[in-house]
Design a protein around this motif. Structure first.
Motif, short mmCIF file in Angstrom:
data_model
loop_
_atom_site.label_atom_id
_atom_site.label_comp_id
_atom_site.label_asym_id
_atom_site.label_seq_id
_atom_site.Cartn_x
_atom_site.Cartn_y
_atom_site.Cartn_z
N UNK A 124 0.86 -1.18 0.00
CA UNK A 124 0.00 0.00 0.00
C UNK A 124 0.90 1.23 0.00
N UNK A 125 0.66 2.12 -0.94
CA UNK A 125 1.45 3.35 -1.08
C UNK A 125 0.55 4.55 -0.86
N UNK A 126 1.03 5.51 -0.10
CA UNK A 126 0.30 6.77 0.05
C UNK A 126 0.98 7.80 -0.85
N UNK A 127 0.16 8.45 -1.65
CA UNK A 127 0.68 9.41 -2.62
C UNK A 127 0.19 10.81 -2.30
N UNK A 128 0.62 11.73 -3.09
CA UNK A 128 0.22 13.13 -2.98
C UNK A 128 -1.29 13.28 -3.18
N UNK A 129 -1.87 14.34 -2.64
CA UNK A 129 -3.29 14.66 -2.78
C UNK A 129 -4.21 13.60 -2.18
N UNK A 130 -3.77 12.99 -1.08
CA UNK A 130 -4.59 12.01 -0.36
C UNK A 130 -5.01 10.82 -1.21
N UNK A 131 -4.14 10.34 -2.05
CA UNK A 131 -4.43 9.17 -2.87
C UNK A 131 -3.60 8.00 -2.36
N UNK A 132 -4.25 6.86 -2.23
CA UNK A 132 -3.55 5.64 -1.84
C UNK A 132 -3.69 4.65 -2.98
N UNK A 133 -2.65 3.86 -3.20
CA UNK A 133 -2.72 2.82 -4.22
C UNK A 133 -2.33 1.49 -3.61
N UNK A 134 -2.93 0.44 -4.10
CA UNK A 134 -2.60 -0.91 -3.68
C UNK A 134 -1.87 -1.56 -4.85
N UNK A 135 -0.67 -2.03 -4.58
CA UNK A 135 0.18 -2.57 -5.62
C UNK A 135 0.20 -4.08 -5.52
N UNK A 136 0.03 -4.73 -6.66
CA UNK A 136 0.00 -6.18 -6.70
C UNK A 136 1.36 -6.80 -6.45
N UNK A 137 1.39 -8.12 -6.38
CA UNK A 137 2.62 -8.84 -6.04
C UNK A 137 3.65 -8.80 -7.16
N UNK A 138 4.90 -9.08 -6.79
CA UNK A 138 5.98 -9.19 -7.76
C UNK A 138 5.67 -10.37 -8.68
N UNK A 139 6.17 -10.45 -9.87
CA UNK A 139 7.19 -9.60 -10.45
C UNK A 139 6.65 -8.34 -11.13
N UNK A 140 5.33 -8.24 -11.35
CA UNK A 140 4.78 -7.11 -12.10
C UNK A 140 4.68 -5.84 -11.29
N UNK A 141 4.30 -5.93 -10.03
CA UNK A 141 4.11 -4.76 -9.17
C UNK A 141 3.19 -3.73 -9.82
N UNK A 142 2.13 -4.17 -10.46
CA UNK A 142 1.17 -3.28 -11.11
C UNK A 142 0.22 -2.68 -10.08
N UNK A 143 -0.22 -1.45 -10.31
CA UNK A 143 -1.26 -0.85 -9.48
C UNK A 143 -2.56 -1.58 -9.77
N UNK A 144 -3.25 -2.04 -8.72
CA UNK A 144 -4.48 -2.78 -8.97
C UNK A 144 -5.72 -2.07 -8.41
N UNK A 145 -5.57 -1.32 -7.32
CA UNK A 145 -6.68 -0.55 -6.74
C UNK A 145 -6.15 0.80 -6.30
N UNK A 146 -7.04 1.80 -6.24
CA UNK A 146 -6.66 3.10 -5.70
C UNK A 146 -7.83 3.69 -4.95
N UNK A 147 -7.53 4.65 -4.09
CA UNK A 147 -8.55 5.31 -3.26
C UNK A 147 -8.21 6.79 -3.18
N UNK A 148 -9.19 7.65 -3.40
CA UNK A 148 -9.02 9.10 -3.25
C UNK A 148 -9.67 9.53 -1.95
N UNK A 149 -8.91 10.15 -1.10
CA UNK A 149 -9.38 10.61 0.20
C UNK A 149 -10.05 9.47 0.96
N UNK A 150 -11.28 9.64 1.38
CA UNK A 150 -11.99 8.59 2.12
C UNK A 150 -12.99 7.84 1.25
#
Length: 142
Positions: free
Chosen positions: A9-35
């Protein structure tokens, strides 16, 4: 979701969080803006097109959707459009007439029945579309 691999789980700028999938791809699979709710990315929707209800816009709406515009009711109710039955505030995949893959993900402002009855105004708020910032972020480096 993978049962044994870990997710990041990564927290990014502007209150956006992303959930990154497993290796080897490490693709973004879900995201959330604020709440807000967790939303799948278009890359995940392209892999699993049936995880969301489908709305199809007519050919005339495609360029506007790809520019980030909200989806208007006439683009869904015209002969090229289609809507799966959903209640208001549902997460939907936006597909285009004559195309195989989704071009956007959005949240409905009213039910599909009300969209068809009123046939005016904003039907879906566009939250993620092809070539936007989330799309251009490919993955995290391993």
């Amino acid at each position: 979701m993978p049962k044994k691999d870990s997710l990041i789980m990564c927290k990014c700028k502007d209150n956006i969080q992303v959930l990154v999938g497993p290796a080897p791809d490490n693709e973004f699979i879900f995201f959330q803006c604020r709440q807000g709710p967790w939303l799948p990315t278009l890359r995940l929707l392209h892999q699993y097109p049936d995880i969301l209800p489908k709305f199809r816009v007519d050919r005339g709406a495609i360029r506007f959707v790809l520019s980030g515009a909200n989806i208007m009711a006439p683009g869904l109710t015209s002969p090229g459009g289609h809507m799966d039955p959903v209640p208001a505030e549902s997460l939907v995949g936006i597909f285009a007439e004559g195309k195989e893959h989704a071009l956007a993900i959005g949240v409905t402002t009213m039910s599909s029945e009300q969209i068809a009855a009123d046939n005016k105004g904003i039907a879906v708020e566009n939250t993620h579309w092809l070539k936007d910032g989330m799309w251009t972020l490919r993955s995290l480096a391993p």
